[in-house]
Design an enzyme around this catalytic site. Structure first.
Site, PDB file in Angstrom:
ATOM      1  N   HIS A   1      -8.047  -5.263  -0.413  1.00  0.00           N
ATOM      2  CA  HIS A   1      -6.873  -4.547   0.064  1.00  0.00           C
ATOM      3  C   HIS A   1      -6.529  -5.013   1.476  1.00  0.00           C
ATOM      4  O   HIS A   1      -7.404  -5.184   2.315  1.00  0.00           O
ATOM      5  CB  HIS A   1      -7.173  -3.042   0.074  1.00  0.00           C
ATOM      6  CG  HIS A   1      -5.970  -2.188   0.335  1.00  0.00           C
ATOM      7  ND1 HIS A   1      -5.094  -1.835  -0.655  1.00  0.00           N
ATOM      8  CD2 HIS A   1      -5.486  -1.643   1.477  1.00  0.00           C
ATOM      9  CE1 HIS A   1      -4.133  -1.080  -0.144  1.00  0.00           C
ATOM     10  NE2 HIS A   1      -4.344  -0.955   1.158  1.00  0.00           N
TER      11      HIS A   1
ATOM     12  N   ASP B   1      -9.999  -3.956  -4.665  1.00  0.00           N
ATOM     13  CA  ASP B   1      -9.120  -2.965  -4.050  1.00  0.00           C
ATOM     14  C   ASP B   1      -9.169  -1.690  -4.881  1.00  0.00           C
ATOM     15  O   ASP B   1      -8.913  -1.728  -6.083  1.00  0.00           O
ATOM     16  CB  ASP B   1      -7.686  -3.510  -3.997  1.00  0.00           C
ATOM     17  CG  ASP B   1      -6.687  -2.559  -3.354  1.00  0.00           C
ATOM     18  OD1 ASP B   1      -7.077  -1.441  -2.966  1.00  0.00           O
ATOM     19  OD2 ASP B   1      -5.510  -2.942  -3.248  1.00  0.00           O
TER      20      ASP B   1
ATOM     21  N   SER C   1       0.839  -1.202   0.000  1.00  0.00           N
ATOM     22  CA  SER C   1       0.000   0.000   0.000  1.00  0.00           C
ATOM     23  C   SER C   1       0.877   1.256   0.000  1.00  0.00           C
ATOM     24  O   SER C   1       1.686   1.434  -0.915  1.00  0.00           O
ATOM     25  CB  SER C   1      -0.961  -0.059   1.193  1.00  0.00           C
ATOM     26  OG  SER C   1      -2.007   0.874   1.076  1.00  0.00           O
TER      27      SER C   1
END
Length: 280
Positions: A251, A221, A127
């Site tokens: 995610h 995501d 991320s």
């Protein structure tokens, strides 16, 4: 949002034992930056993975990526170094990028002391950590080192204000376009920062000369499309890249190997990529 990170962390299962875990600091331009070194039971000099945790540049800590670092240390037989970079909004862009780049430089400079092989260093993260890893590769290329053998990008942010189809996924319980916007708002000094390739690597005019990459994305995501677009741009620039979308997951799944089979598969794929890069 902090509770979401804690839930993901809990889904990693019990911490996997590693041979040695050492906490230390290095002096960066932004002050003392914590590092956590995970060492396998193997003789040095060891290949190294420098890992940047996720949390939207505003949340998280070294502990956030503890389970992932332990697992990759054992599977890839490498020294894994988690970097406790400064967080926004107290420390806005490019503070985190600076800390992560300086950490890589410090590790290369102290390779003999740390028993690591500076010719076999890979950067990685998930991320926001994947965003930082991508940014570090740009800095390393443009500043002439230290050399990197690869980059492991797990559902990375690559574009401020991305307007993609995946950004329409609206999971009210975890991570959605509103979360993405909130994190960016706290990370950047102003929207103008979003045009900087160190914030939005997808906007870099030239991606040639970057280290080989593995880009992992998740079907459900908001960051899926921009991660895959970045993999495409890397390939177009002649960078060896493998991109793998894991279907049916969201995610954060990469850190959930305690409860998700796909997370275990993704961790093993990442470890395989690391082994390839460390073997030269």
């Amino acid at each position: 949002r902090a509770a979401d990170l804690a839930d993901i962390q809990a889904a990693a299962g019990d911490p996997e034992p590693v041979h040695q875990v050492v906490d230390r600091e290095f002096s960066g331009s932004g002050g003392e930056i914590p590092l956590r070194l995970y060492r396998p039971d193997a003789p040095g000099p060891l290949p190294a993975l420098v890992y940047f945790f996720g949390g939207g540049w505003t949340l998280g800590q070294i502990e956030t990526c503890d389970a992932v670092c332990r697992r990759l240390t054992n599977l890839a037989g490498c020294l894994t170094v988690a970097v406790g970079y400064r967080l926004a909004p107290e420390h806005k862009f490019p503070a985190a990028v600076t800390d992560c780049y300086e950490a890589v430089c410090w590790l290369a400079q102290h390779a003999a002391e740390l028993e690591l092989d500076p010719a076999r260093m890979v950067v990685g993260g998930d991320s926001a950590g994947g965003n930082l890893a991508a940014a570090v590769t740009l800095l390393v290329r443009d500043r002439g080192g230290p050399a990197l053998a690869g980059q492991l990008l797990v559902y990375p942010n690559t574009l401020y204000r991305a307007d993609t189809s995946s950004m329409q996924f609206d999971d009210p319980a975890l991570f959605n376009r509103h979360s993405v916007a909130w994190y960016w708002q706290h990370y950047l000094n102003s929207p103008a920062d979003g045009a900087d390739p160190l914030a939005s690597p997808l906007l870099a005019p030239d991606l040639s000369g970057l280290p080989p990459a593995l880009v992992i994305t998740a079907e459900y995501d908001p960051l899926r499309d921009e991660g895959e677009q970045y993999a495409g741009r890397l390939a177009e620039a002649g960078v060896p890249v493998r991109q793998h979308r894991y279907d049916g997951v969201m995610h954060g799944f990469f850190a959930m190997s305690g409860v998700l089979d796909d997370a275990e598969r993704a961790i093993r794929e990442a470890a395989g990529f690391l082994a390839e890069r460390f073997a030269g």
